[in-house]
Design a protein around this motif. Structure first.
Motif, PDB file in Angstrom:
ATOM      1  N   THR A   1      42.947  62.401  51.548  1.00 40.40           N
ATOM      2  CA  THR A   1      42.006  62.043  52.594  1.00 40.40           C
ATOM      3  C   THR A   1      42.118  60.785  53.145  1.00 40.40           C
ATOM      4  O   THR A   1      41.360  60.580  54.068  1.00 40.40           O
ATOM      5  CB  THR A   1      40.396  62.264  51.838  1.00 40.40           C
ATOM      6  N   GLY A   2      43.017  60.224  52.936  1.00 39.31           N
ATOM      7  CA  GLY A   2      43.301  58.752  53.182  1.00 39.31           C
ATOM      8  C   GLY A   2      44.784  58.344  52.709  1.00 39.31           C
ATOM      9  O   GLY A   2      45.451  59.036  51.878  1.00 39.31           O
ATOM     10  N   PRO A   3      45.072  57.138  53.203  1.00 36.96           N
ATOM     11  CA  PRO A   3      44.368  56.160  53.994  1.00 36.96           C
ATOM     12  C   PRO A   3      44.658  56.071  55.142  1.00 36.96           C
ATOM     13  O   PRO A   3      45.770  56.692  55.555  1.00 36.96           O
ATOM     14  CB  PRO A   3      45.071  54.750  53.127  1.00 36.96           C
ATOM     15  N   ALA A   4      43.874  55.483  55.976  1.00 39.65           N
ATOM     16  CA  ALA A   4      43.925  55.372  57.424  1.00 39.65           C
ATOM     17  C   ALA A   4      43.413  53.895  57.722  1.00 39.65           C
ATOM     18  O   ALA A   4      42.545  53.500  57.283  1.00 39.65           O
ATOM     19  CB  ALA A   4      43.231  56.404  58.305  1.00 39.65           C
ATOM     20  N   ILE A   5      44.023  53.311  58.608  1.00 34.53           N
ATOM     21  CA  ILE A   5      43.653  51.923  58.912  1.00 34.53           C
ATOM     22  C   ILE A   5      42.632  51.828  60.152  1.00 34.53           C
ATOM     23  O   ILE A   5      42.989  52.588  61.214  1.00 34.53           O
ATOM     24  CB  ILE A   5      44.813  50.987  59.152  1.00 34.53           C
ATOM     25  N   VAL A   6      41.682  51.253  60.106  1.00 36.36           N
ATOM     26  CA  VAL A   6      40.610  51.017  61.299  1.00 36.36           C
ATOM     27  C   VAL A   6      40.712  49.563  61.603  1.00 36.36           C
ATOM     28  O   VAL A   6      40.151  48.868  60.901  1.00 36.36           O
ATOM     29  CB  VAL A   6      39.116  51.710  61.062  1.00 36.36           C
ATOM     30  N   ASP A   7      40.953  49.482  62.935  1.00 33.21           N
ATOM     31  CA  ASP A   7      40.847  48.065  63.225  1.00 33.21           C
ATOM     32  C   ASP A   7      40.367  48.089  64.682  1.00 33.21           C
ATOM     33  O   ASP A   7      39.754  49.221  65.267  1.00 33.21           O
ATOM     34  CB  ASP A   7      42.289  47.467  63.432  1.00 33.21           C
ATOM     35  N   LYS A   8      40.307  46.904  65.355  1.00 28.75           N
ATOM     36  CA  LYS A   8      39.747  46.810  67.000  1.00 28.75           C
ATOM     37  C   LYS A   8      40.514  47.845  67.783  1.00 28.75           C
ATOM     38  O   LYS A   8      39.836  48.123  68.697  1.00 28.75           O
ATOM     39  CB  LYS A   8      39.972  45.572  67.335  1.00 28.75           C
ATOM     40  N   SER A   9      41.601  48.294  67.777  1.00 26.36           N
ATOM     41  CA  SER A   9      42.323  49.137  68.430  1.00 26.36           C
ATOM     42  C   SER A   9      41.651  50.603  68.580  1.00 26.36           C
ATOM     43  O   SER A   9      41.755  51.272  69.289  1.00 26.36           O
ATOM     44  CB  SER A   9      43.867  49.202  68.200  1.00 26.36           C
ATOM     45  N   ASN A  10      41.072  51.010  67.216  1.00 26.08           N
ATOM     46  CA  ASN A  10      40.651  52.167  67.142  1.00 26.08           C
ATOM     47  C   ASN A  10      39.145  52.401  66.875  1.00 26.08           C
ATOM     48  O   ASN A  10      38.940  53.581  66.530  1.00 26.08           O
ATOM     49  CB  ASN A  10      41.525  53.091  66.404  1.00 26.08           C
ATOM     50  N   VAL A  11      38.488  51.493  66.525  1.00 22.91           N
ATOM     51  CA  VAL A  11      37.169  51.472  65.671  1.00 22.91           C
ATOM     52  C   VAL A  11      36.243  52.146  66.561  1.00 22.91           C
ATOM     53  O   VAL A  11      35.177  52.884  66.074  1.00 22.91           O
ATOM     54  CB  VAL A  11      36.572  50.114  65.532  1.00 22.91           C
ATOM     55  N   GLU A  12      36.207  51.948  68.062  1.00 19.04           N
ATOM     56  CA  GLU A  12      35.335  52.814  68.982  1.00 19.04           C
ATOM     57  C   GLU A  12      35.204  54.485  68.471  1.00 19.04           C
ATOM     58  O   GLU A  12      34.280  55.231  68.536  1.00 19.04           O
ATOM     59  CB  GLU A  12      35.344  52.723  70.381  1.00 19.04           C
TER      60      GLU A  12
END
Length: 339
Positions: free
Chosen positions: A317-328
């Motif tokens: 089910t992961g991992p995936a990185i969430v940062d400012k580029s995709n947080v929305e």
């Protein structure tokens, strides 16, 4: 969001398991009438909800009191239970022997299936064996990716924590970090230890391990603060859960440190902190999906004999990185408590 996986891995995507469930539902749903039909396996489904015989599933975790991460897993499990006409019985204990007792309680209640975390696999091994001897199917989720097959579990849903840790370490290299402290909130918990070990393996800088008492957040705050005051060379704090990341934000401020913060796992507050720049990124393992797939898998196994990965491969089910580029993209779901 960015998917991270080991090259040539045979472990399968959660899409495979979800597709199996969807196939049963689509086959049985009325096209707009809302009436009841039978799918090809003979299972009645009405208005998107299974009307197969009621079954009971025990969801047993190592959650510590007050750790909100597990609320998201429970929401996923409850969503699947509502769809599948399942009575969900939830219990948790961070103590390994106590968790084994919870498994035994489920056996005594003659549940139809057990979904369990293997944070301390040696402590629950005997109880799991008893469940299997009693003919109760058992699936693993969240913790135990290296142990579920050894213990004869039917399936496993979760993140490979070593892969996740390695991805985190590479990200630290990318941003030019030199020294991180990896904060473990439960010593000996295999998933947490694997995360920090993975960070240390790929990160070219210095990695310290800092153990804290995850059940005492004021103590967590003071311990991280003291560490940062003692060593000003730390330029990144690595936390292993969203609530601990929010506490670490306070610790960094209290210590007067210039260290930045990144974390494993998400919640609504962490998403907001990523937006504001207080958290640089988070590794998302999709806990809602873990809970959902665990319950749905037991229903599929009982009603149609299905199991994912051929019984040999974990469903990641992961991992995936969430940062400012995709947080929305994630924020709308985090607001509902499902990410």
């Amino acid at each position: 969001m960015d998917r991270l996986s080991r090259p040539h891995s045979r472990r399968i995507s959660p899409v495979v398991a979800a597709a199996a469930a969807a196939a049963l539902l689509v086959a049985g749903c009325s096209s707009g009438s809302g009436g009841k039909k039978a799918d090809e396996a003979g299972n009645n489904i009405s208005a998107g909800k299974a009307t197969t015989p009621r079954m009971t599933v025990a969801l047993i975790t190592h959650a510590a009191p007050g750790d909100t991460f597990w609320d998201t897993i429970r929401k996923g499990a409850q969503t699947a239970a509502a769809k599948d006409n399942v009575k969900l019985v939830y219990s948790s204990d961070p103590n390994g022997p106590n968790q084994a007792n919870l498994i035994q309680n489920a056996i005594d209640q003659k549940v139809d299936g057990i979904a369990v975390t293997l944070a301390k696999p040696g402590a629950v091994k005997g109880a799991i064996a008893k469940a299997e001897q009693a003919g109760i199917p058992v699936v693993g989720f969240n913790s135990g990716v290296d142990d579920w097959k050894k213990q004869g579990l039917l399936e496993y849903f979760g993140q490979d924590e070593t892969i996740a840790g390695e991805a985190f370490g590479r990200r630290l290299n990318k941003v030019g970090a030199k020294h991180t402290t990896c904060v473990i909130m439960e010593q000996g918990q295999v998933a947490l230890e694997a995360r920090c070990a993975g960070v240390k393996k790929t990160f070219r800088g210095k990695t310290d391990i800092l153990y804290v008492n995850g059940t005492d957040m004021p103590s967590v705050k003071s311990t991280i603060t003291a560490k940062l005051k003692t060593d000003s060379s730390i330029d990144y704090v690595t936390t292993l859960g969203a609530p601990f990341a929010m506490t670490a934000i306070q610790s960094i401020a209290d210590a007067g440190s210039k260290a930045k913060l990144a974390t494993f796992d998400l919640n609504k507050d962490a998403v907001g902190a990523i937006k504001s720049g207080k958290i640089q990124w988070a590794i998302d393992q999709q806990p809602f999906l873990q809970g959902y797939l665990s319950v749905d898998a037991l229903w599929l196994y009982k009603t149609n004999g299905n199991f994912s990965g051929g019984g040999a491969e974990a469903v990641l089910t992961g991992p995936a990185i969430v940062d400012k580029s995709n947080v929305e993209k994630v924020a709308q779901f985090a607001a509902k408590g499902t990410r």
